[in-house]
Design a protein around this motif. Structure first.
Motif, PDB file in Angstrom:
ATOM      1  N   VAL A 298       0.839  -1.204   0.000  1.00 58.04           N
ATOM      2  CA  VAL A 298       0.000   0.000   0.000  1.00 58.04           C
ATOM      3  C   VAL A 298       0.873   1.252   0.000  1.00 58.04           C
ATOM      4  O   VAL A 298       0.647   2.194  -0.771  1.00 58.04           O
ATOM      5  CB  VAL A 298      -0.950   0.000   1.215  1.00 58.04           C
ATOM      6  CG1 VAL A 298      -1.642   1.357   1.369  1.00 58.04           C
ATOM      7  CG2 VAL A 298      -2.001  -1.101   1.068  1.00 58.04           C
ATOM      8  N   ARG A 299       1.897   1.275   0.846  1.00 56.46           N
ATOM      9  CA  ARG A 299       2.781   2.448   0.917  1.00 56.46           C
ATOM     10  C   ARG A 299       3.524   2.674  -0.395  1.00 56.46           C
ATOM     11  O   ARG A 299       3.572   3.796  -0.911  1.00 56.46           O
ATOM     12  CB  ARG A 299       3.808   2.273   2.044  1.00 56.46           C
ATOM     13  CG  ARG A 299       3.280   2.478   3.439  1.00 56.46           C
ATOM     14  CD  ARG A 299       4.421   2.550   4.444  1.00 56.46           C
ATOM     15  NE  ARG A 299       5.140   3.817   4.349  1.00 56.46           N
ATOM     16  CZ  ARG A 299       6.244   4.087   5.034  1.00 56.46           C
ATOM     17  NH1 ARG A 299       6.772   3.175   5.834  1.00 56.46           N
ATOM     18  NH2 ARG A 299       6.841   5.264   4.915  1.00 56.46           N
ATOM     19  N   CYS A 300       4.106   1.616  -0.923  1.00 57.08           N
ATOM     20  CA  CYS A 300       4.900   1.757  -2.150  1.00 57.08           C
ATOM     21  C   CYS A 300       4.025   2.148  -3.336  1.00 57.08           C
ATOM     22  O   CYS A 300       4.416   2.989  -4.158  1.00 57.08           O
ATOM     23  CB  CYS A 300       5.647   0.458  -2.453  1.00 57.08           C
ATOM     24  SG  CYS A 300       6.951   0.072  -1.262  1.00 57.08           S
ATOM     25  N   THR A 301       2.846   1.554  -3.421  1.00 53.86           N
ATOM     26  CA  THR A 301       1.944   1.865  -4.534  1.00 53.86           C
ATOM     27  C   THR A 301       1.442   3.300  -4.439  1.00 53.86           C
ATOM     28  O   THR A 301       1.400   4.027  -5.443  1.00 53.86           O
ATOM     29  CB  THR A 301       0.755   0.888  -4.552  1.00 53.86           C
ATOM     30  OG1 THR A 301       1.251  -0.456  -4.621  1.00 53.86           O
ATOM     31  CG2 THR A 301      -0.151   1.152  -5.746  1.00 53.86           C
TER      32      THR A 301
ATOM     33  N   LEU B 164      16.997   2.483 -11.811  1.00 54.96           N
ATOM     34  CA  LEU B 164      16.108   3.019 -10.776  1.00 54.96           C
ATOM     35  C   LEU B 164      15.024   2.013 -10.393  1.00 54.96           C
ATOM     36  O   LEU B 164      14.698   1.852  -9.209  1.00 54.96           O
ATOM     37  CB  LEU B 164      15.458   4.319 -11.266  1.00 54.96           C
ATOM     38  CG  LEU B 164      16.381   5.539 -11.363  1.00 54.96           C
ATOM     39  CD1 LEU B 164      15.681   6.680 -12.090  1.00 54.96           C
ATOM     40  CD2 LEU B 164      16.821   5.993  -9.978  1.00 54.96           C
ATOM     41  N   LEU B 165      14.462   1.353 -11.384  1.00 53.70           N
ATOM     42  CA  LEU B 165      13.437   0.346 -11.097  1.00 53.70           C
ATOM     43  C   LEU B 165      14.006  -0.800 -10.259  1.00 53.70           C
ATOM     44  O   LEU B 165      13.356  -1.286  -9.330  1.00 53.70           O
ATOM     45  CB  LEU B 165      12.846  -0.195 -12.405  1.00 53.70           C
ATOM     46  CG  LEU B 165      11.904   0.749 -13.165  1.00 53.70           C
ATOM     47  CD1 LEU B 165      11.589   0.186 -14.549  1.00 53.70           C
ATOM     48  CD2 LEU B 165      10.604   0.973 -12.382  1.00 53.70           C
ATOM     49  N   CYS B 166      15.224  -1.207 -10.580  1.00 56.52           N
ATOM     50  CA  CYS B 166      15.870  -2.280  -9.802  1.00 56.52           C
ATOM     51  C   CYS B 166      16.191  -1.816  -8.384  1.00 56.52           C
ATOM     52  O   CYS B 166      16.027  -2.580  -7.422  1.00 56.52           O
ATOM     53  CB  CYS B 166      17.150  -2.741 -10.501  1.00 56.52           C
ATOM     54  SG  CYS B 166      16.857  -3.675 -12.016  1.00 56.52           S
ATOM     55  N   LEU B 167      16.633  -0.569  -8.260  1.00 54.49           N
ATOM     56  CA  LEU B 167      16.905  -0.016  -6.932  1.00 54.49           C
ATOM     57  C   LEU B 167      15.632  -0.024  -6.088  1.00 54.49           C
ATOM     58  O   LEU B 167      15.665  -0.338  -4.898  1.00 54.49           O
ATOM     59  CB  LEU B 167      17.444   1.410  -7.054  1.00 54.49           C
ATOM     60  CG  LEU B 167      17.770   2.137  -5.740  1.00 54.49           C
ATOM     61  CD1 LEU B 167      18.838   1.396  -4.954  1.00 54.49           C
ATOM     62  CD2 LEU B 167      18.219   3.571  -6.020  1.00 54.49           C
TER      63      LEU B 167
ATOM     64  N   ALA C 269       6.751  -0.770  -5.884  1.00 51.81           N
ATOM     65  CA  ALA C 269       5.329  -1.117  -5.991  1.00 51.81           C
ATOM     66  C   ALA C 269       5.136  -2.400  -6.794  1.00 51.81           C
ATOM     67  O   ALA C 269       4.303  -3.247  -6.440  1.00 51.81           O
ATOM     68  CB  ALA C 269       4.557   0.035  -6.633  1.00 51.81           C
ATOM     69  N   LEU C 270       5.902  -2.555  -7.867  1.00 58.08           N
ATOM     70  CA  LEU C 270       5.810  -3.785  -8.667  1.00 58.08           C
ATOM     71  C   LEU C 270       6.162  -5.008  -7.822  1.00 58.08           C
ATOM     72  O   LEU C 270       5.460  -6.026  -7.862  1.00 58.08           O
ATOM     73  CB  LEU C 270       6.743  -3.689  -9.878  1.00 58.08           C
ATOM     74  CG  LEU C 270       6.295  -2.773 -11.018  1.00 58.08           C
ATOM     75  CD1 LEU C 270       7.396  -2.649 -12.065  1.00 58.08           C
ATOM     76  CD2 LEU C 270       5.007  -3.295 -11.660  1.00 58.08           C
ATOM     77  N   SER C 271       7.241  -4.903  -7.055  1.00 54.87           N
ATOM     78  CA  SER C 271       7.621  -6.015  -6.166  1.00 54.87           C
ATOM     79  C   SER C 271       6.513  -6.297  -5.162  1.00 54.87           C
ATOM     80  O   SER C 271       6.152  -7.454  -4.914  1.00 54.87           O
ATOM     81  CB  SER C 271       8.916  -5.674  -5.414  1.00 54.87           C
ATOM     82  OG  SER C 271      10.021  -5.673  -6.276  1.00 54.87           O
ATOM     83  N   GLY C 272       5.977  -5.230  -4.585  1.00 57.62           N
ATOM     84  CA  GLY C 272       4.931  -5.392  -3.582  1.00 57.62           C
ATOM     85  C   GLY C 272       3.683  -6.041  -4.140  1.00 57.62           C
ATOM     86  O   GLY C 272       3.101  -6.943  -3.514  1.00 57.62           O
ATOM     87  N   LEU C 273       3.259  -5.601  -5.304  1.00 53.01           N
ATOM     88  CA  LEU C 273       2.045  -6.153  -5.910  1.00 53.01           C
ATOM     89  C   LEU C 273       2.220  -7.632  -6.253  1.00 53.01           C
ATOM     90  O   LEU C 273       1.305  -8.439  -6.045  1.00 53.01           O
ATOM     91  CB  LEU C 273       1.676  -5.353  -7.161  1.00 53.01           C
ATOM     92  CG  LEU C 273       1.168  -3.926  -6.901  1.00 53.01           C
ATOM     93  CD1 LEU C 273       1.115  -3.129  -8.196  1.00 53.01           C
ATOM     94  CD2 LEU C 273      -0.207  -3.958  -6.238  1.00 53.01           C
TER      95      LEU C 273
ATOM     96  N   MET D 129      14.590  -0.425  -2.103  1.00 54.20           N
ATOM     97  CA  MET D 129      13.497   0.206  -1.367  1.00 54.20           C
ATOM     98  C   MET D 129      12.500  -0.823  -0.851  1.00 54.20           C
ATOM     99  O   MET D 129      12.078  -0.771   0.310  1.00 54.20           O
ATOM    100  CB  MET D 129      12.781   1.226  -2.261  1.00 54.20           C
ATOM    101  CG  MET D 129      11.586   1.910  -1.598  1.00 54.20           C
ATOM    102  SD  MET D 129      12.030   2.843  -0.113  1.00 54.20           S
ATOM    103  CE  MET D 129      12.769   4.297  -0.857  1.00 54.20           C
ATOM    104  N   TYR D 130      12.138  -1.783  -1.705  1.00 55.04           N
ATOM    105  CA  TYR D 130      11.180  -2.794  -1.247  1.00 55.04           C
ATOM    106  C   TYR D 130      11.791  -3.665  -0.151  1.00 55.04           C
ATOM    107  O   TYR D 130      11.121  -4.002   0.829  1.00 55.04           O
ATOM    108  CB  TYR D 130      10.697  -3.674  -2.396  1.00 55.04           C
ATOM    109  CG  TYR D 130       9.647  -4.659  -1.932  1.00 55.04           C
ATOM    110  CD1 TYR D 130       8.333  -4.248  -1.733  1.00 55.04           C
ATOM    111  CD2 TYR D 130       9.972  -5.980  -1.632  1.00 55.04           C
ATOM    112  CE1 TYR D 130       7.366  -5.129  -1.267  1.00 55.04           C
ATOM    113  CE2 TYR D 130       9.012  -6.864  -1.170  1.00 55.04           C
ATOM    114  CZ  TYR D 130       7.713  -6.434  -0.985  1.00 55.04           C
ATOM    115  OH  TYR D 130       6.764  -7.307  -0.508  1.00 55.04           O
TER     116      TYR D 130
END
Length: 304
Positions: A42-45, A71-74, A194-198, A79-80
């Protein structure tokens, strides 16, 4: 340049105060009203959407495909990884213990610099790192599980790991901010997170009684207010302000603002009853404060 440094320091003060309050807010919310992994997603998205919308109004230089992927990988891993360990950890331990491990970030920054960036390990740095590890070990080994921390050992280990992830994120994002605009960095970083989280939440399942009750017409207003605070201030605004500090200050200085998180979290925790003060906790805090002092003094001598 002085004005920029003042702006950077003020940005970090506000950002870290929100981050300190965030620990108390998360402890209230997790895991009763929302599972930790769902909370991460929820936070990341939310942050990803917020920064992408912000990007429509803030014009920054375009970036290359390679930079986007970086950046996406970071975000997807750094971050995730930080938020995964951080929220899962704080749901199991107390906010003050979580903040203690968060304060280790400067130590990790120096250790990573010594191991991978070929920075020289001086006696002062070794003493500092040893004190930091000693303080962390004291906290891990002496805190037992109770009504405030149902699995303190696991929670503390996760919070320790989260501080490592965040130190890596600080080092890498500082380099990226030298080349890429702030909003661009944040929207891609949180996009990756967010992608990782989802993906992970879809595989492992969603757990949010707060949302489930709302769907069935039952609204718990206080948890919703706390969630709104977490999303707007510690998530969006705090991560908007922190890169300003990263851009104009040293990574170790930014990491040292973790002490402000520790101070805010501790004061609020003791006031609202989210933690009980113990002498072991006090000694651990003292050892970690001393450790960062030794490391910072060593860096100043190296740069003088």
């Amino acid at each position: 340049m002085k004005d920029k440094k003042l702006e950077a320091n003020l940005s970090l003060v506000v950002s870290r105060i929100f981050a300190g309050l965030n620990m108390n807010a998360l402890k209230f919310l997790l895991p009763v009203w929302m599972g930790a992994l769902t909370g991460v997603t929820v936070r990341c998205t939310f942050a990803a959407v917020a920064f992408w919308v912000t990007g429509w109004f803030v014009k920054e230089a375009p970036i290359t495909r390679r930079q986007r992927i970086g950046l996406l990988c970071l975000g997807a891993f750094g971050m995730y990884g930080f938020m995964f360990c951080y929220l899962l950890g704080i749901s199991k331990t107390t906010p003050v213990s979580s903040a203690i491990f968060n304060s280790l970030q400067p130590i990790w920054v120096f250790l990573i610099s010594v191991l991978f960036l070929h920075e020289r390990a001086t006696l002062m740095k070794i003493i500092g790192i040893s004190l930091g590890f000693g303080g962390a070990l004291l906290c891990i080994l002496t805190q037992g599980s109770d009504d405030l921390a149902h699995d303190a050992f696991t929670g503390n280990m996760l919070c320790l790991l989260s501080s490592v992830f965040f130190a890596i994120y600080l080092i890498l994002s500082k380099k990226l901010l030298e080349e890429i605009g702030l909003v661009t960095v944040m929207k891609y970083v949180f996009g990756g997170a967010a992608l990782s989280g989802l993906v992970i939440s879809t595989i492992l399942g969603w757990n949010a009684p707060l949302f489930a009750d709302a769907v069935h017409g039952t609204w718990h207003w206080m948890p919703w207010v706390v969630l709104a605070f977490i999303l707007i201030f510690p998530t969006y605004l705090s991560y908007w302000l922190m890169p300003i500090g990263l851009k104009y200050l040293k990574t170790t200085v930014v990491a040292m603002y973790g002490y402000l998180i520790l101070t805010v979290t501790s004061v609020v925790s003791y006031i609202v009853g989210q933690d009980r003060f113990t002498w072991e906790q006090g000694v651990a805090i003292g050892m970690i404060c001393l450790s960062v002092y030794f490391v910072e003094v060593a860096e100043r001598k190296a740069n003088s």
